[in-house]
Scaffold this active site. Sequence first.
Site, PDB file in Angstrom:
ATOM      1  CB  SER A 182      27.989  41.927  40.253  1.00 55.91           C
ATOM      2  OG  SER A 182      29.284  41.706  40.608  1.00 55.91           O
ATOM      3  CE  LYS A 186      32.200  45.212  38.916  1.00 58.49           C
ATOM      4  NZ  LYS A 186      30.785  44.624  38.749  1.00 58.49           N
TER       5      LYS A 186
END
Lengths: 207, 207
Positions: free
Chosen positions: A121, A158
């Site tokens: 991601s 993230k």
Amino acid sequence: MAKELTKIQKAIYDFIMYQKFRVGRTPSLAEIAEKFGFKSRATVQQHLHALEKKNYIKREVGLSRNIEIIKRDTLIQEPIIGEVAAGSPLVVYSNVIDMVELPGVVKLPKESFLLRVRGDSLRDANIFNGDVVIVNPNLVIQDGHIVIAILEDSAVVKRFYRNEDAIELVSENPEYEPIIVRRDNNKFRVVGVVIGIYRNLELKKRR
Amino acid sequence: MAKELTKIQKAIYDFIMYQKFRVGRTPSLAEIAEKFGFKSRATVQQHLHALEKKNYIKREVGLSRNIEIIKRDTLIQEPIIGEVAAGSPLVVYSNVIDMVELPGVVKLPKESFLLRVRGDSLRDANIFNGDVVIVNPNLVIQDGHIVIAILEDSAVVKRFYRNEDAIELVSENPEYEPIIVRRDNNKFRVVGVVIGIYRNLELKKRR
DNA sequence: ATTTGTACCATACATTTGTATGGTATTTTT
DNA sequence: AAAAATACCATACAAATGTATGGTACAAAT
């Protein structure tokens, strides 16, 4: 002192490393010879002499399976203590799951530790599946930092943004939805800030 | 299957562990014999057979220095990944600084990790200098929990209490003043909850 | 009283392992 | 072109290493 290794020398050195640290058994000359298709142990002996002269390994005469890896100042052995997901949450904080050799230039802060990233991601931030991230748990977290965060009992890597009442964990990869965490969620915590990544290009090919 | 080891078997097992994991070289039968004053390698061979029958080690015939330690359900090898202060703040999160063997009953949660405690501010909670604490980073923190907390760039292990506008970190030992942290202090963070301690009484004597 | 398990020894042997030497071929450096 | 470094081989040897067998002594269990 520490001259460059030739291709085969490097390969043998890596094989010894692998056997010694991953498999848990230092290879004998015969085993190295077999691995590389040498028909004589003498060949291995000569390569080991070369490695010794270049100060990459150290041996004591007579003792079998006795190859000491010299800690290179250009290469550091570090444990990877867990895995984190770059996509959906994953397991974190198992124990030492692997070892990596880092180029000494990386200069790890004492407090930092290593985690392996799973998922892609953060592809657009140039962090890929299999990469090792260096995490500093003591840094003040700032907006935009790439962080390791724990949600429930799994962890993600993230980008971190906060506003008045929530924290947003964003993937660089648009395929993944941002994770929104309310500030009063006490099952959420940021473990640390990713201060570097490391990727072994040679190993990469094998994945 | 996993019967109890006799004294000598345990001693030999420990010696193999030590050599293999601390020294980095699995001992040969001759080396074990020398260590324990045996005049015959056959004696060692028999002890190793016993260890193998009791499922503590595994070997392959013919290979030298080849003793695989079976991960016991009654004994776990764990890395200690740092140190924390029980008194005044200290360094935390170096890398693996040591290994301990834990009795399996301790049953570490997968996510937990180990830190060694320095100082004696938690003496009255029966946590002493040199103890290894088992830290779970994923637990919800509750008042009165013993936690690992990071302040600035050092860490402490203390009891945790919170009220409206501040967090209080208290030592069990009255010689140490409580640490008061305002809630908006973002250089403060709780790393995890201490869910157990471990103390090796044998090693303790050496300290 | 006998059996079983533990703890050692001596001795002999086969393999594994490391070492040494001398040789060939190829590439790289001077 | 000559020298040096690299990369291998075959062979021989000694030392290290693991294995097998049969034995003694002693304590604990049956």
